[in-house]
Design a protein around this motif. Structure first.
Motif, short mmCIF file in Angstrom:
data_model
loop_
_atom_site.label_atom_id
_atom_site.label_comp_id
_atom_site.label_asym_id
_atom_site.label_seq_id
_atom_site.Cartn_x
_atom_site.Cartn_y
_atom_site.Cartn_z
N ASP A 3 0.86 -1.18 0.00
CA ASP A 3 0.00 0.00 0.00
C ASP A 3 0.90 1.22 0.00
O ASP A 3 1.78 1.36 0.84
CB ASP A 3 -0.89 -0.01 1.25
N CYS A 4 0.70 2.09 -0.97
CA CYS A 4 1.52 3.29 -1.00
C CYS A 4 0.63 4.50 -1.22
O CYS A 4 -0.39 4.44 -1.89
CB CYS A 4 2.60 3.20 -2.07
N THR A 5 1.05 5.59 -0.63
CA THR A 5 0.33 6.84 -0.77
C THR A 5 1.04 7.67 -1.82
O THR A 5 2.18 8.09 -1.62
CB THR A 5 0.29 7.60 0.57
N ALA A 6 0.40 7.86 -2.94
CA ALA A 6 1.01 8.60 -4.04
C ALA A 6 0.95 10.10 -3.79
O ALA A 6 -0.06 10.63 -3.35
CB ALA A 6 0.31 8.26 -5.34
N ARG A 7 2.06 10.74 -4.06
CA ARG A 7 2.14 12.19 -4.03
C ARG A 7 2.37 12.67 -5.45
O ARG A 7 2.94 11.96 -6.26
CB ARG A 7 3.31 12.64 -3.15
N LEU A 40 11.47 11.17 -3.17
CA LEU A 40 10.70 10.64 -4.30
C LEU A 40 10.78 9.12 -4.28
O LEU A 40 11.85 8.55 -4.06
CB LEU A 40 11.27 11.18 -5.62
N THR A 41 9.66 8.47 -4.49
CA THR A 41 9.62 7.02 -4.38
C THR A 41 8.63 6.42 -5.37
O THR A 41 7.78 7.13 -5.93
CB THR A 41 9.27 6.61 -2.93
N THR A 45 3.52 10.24 -8.31
CA THR A 45 3.18 10.71 -9.65
C THR A 45 4.00 11.95 -9.94
O THR A 45 4.14 12.81 -9.07
CB THR A 45 1.68 11.04 -9.77
N ILE A 46 4.55 12.02 -11.15
CA ILE A 46 5.20 13.24 -11.59
C ILE A 46 4.33 13.85 -12.67
O ILE A 46 3.92 13.16 -13.61
CB ILE A 46 6.61 12.98 -12.15
N VAL A 61 5.81 6.90 -11.03
CA VAL A 61 7.19 6.54 -10.71
C VAL A 61 7.22 5.05 -10.35
O VAL A 61 6.51 4.60 -9.45
CB VAL A 61 7.74 7.38 -9.54
N LEU A 62 8.02 4.29 -11.08
CA LEU A 62 8.16 2.86 -10.82
C LEU A 62 9.35 2.55 -9.92
O LEU A 62 9.32 1.61 -9.14
CB LEU A 62 8.31 2.10 -12.14
#
Length: 121
Positions: A3-7, A40-41, A45-46, A61-62
């Motif tokens: 589970d990741c929280t995208a920024r 950045l991880t 999203t960029i 971002v992968l």
């Protein structure tokens, strides 16, 4: 399950590189390891933007890999993933005109990207 929280991060790109991202042919973005990119991880999203233009493109971002300099990055990632339209030597020269030696000394980030399913612009 991860589970990741995208920024969402916004970065400017020159038009020629923006077009390579939009077509999906550029899969590695090169950035200096600026403090604002240190966390950045994968999952982030960029949102790439052409400076002073409203056209944007979102990528996922992968992976983010740190290198000591641009030469090591191109060797490790392979020039065709960074810019399939230029040779390794052309890419290294161009990257170094964009980022001077004082910026390269901060370290280089190879950001593996994948075009998001939606585009803005």
């Amino acid at each position: 399950m991860t589970d990741c929280t995208a920024r969402v991060r916004e970065l400017n790109l020159y038009r020629q590189y923006f077009e390579l991202v939009v077509t999906g042919t550029k899969t590695i973005e090169v950035q200096v390891k600026y403090p604002h990119l240190a966390d950045l991880t994968a999952c982030d999203t960029i949102r790439f933007r052409i400076k002073d233009i409203d056209e944007t493109c979102d990528v996922e971002v992968l992976r983010v890999t740190e290198y000591p300099d641009f030469e090591a990055l191109l060797y490790g990632e392979g020039p065709p993933h960074v810019n399939p339209t230029a040779t390794r030597d052309q890419q290294l020269a161009k990257i170094r005109t964009i980022y001077g030696p004082e910026k390269e000394a901060l370290g280089a980030l190879a950001i593996e990207i994948k075009l998001s399913s939606h585009k803005e612009g």
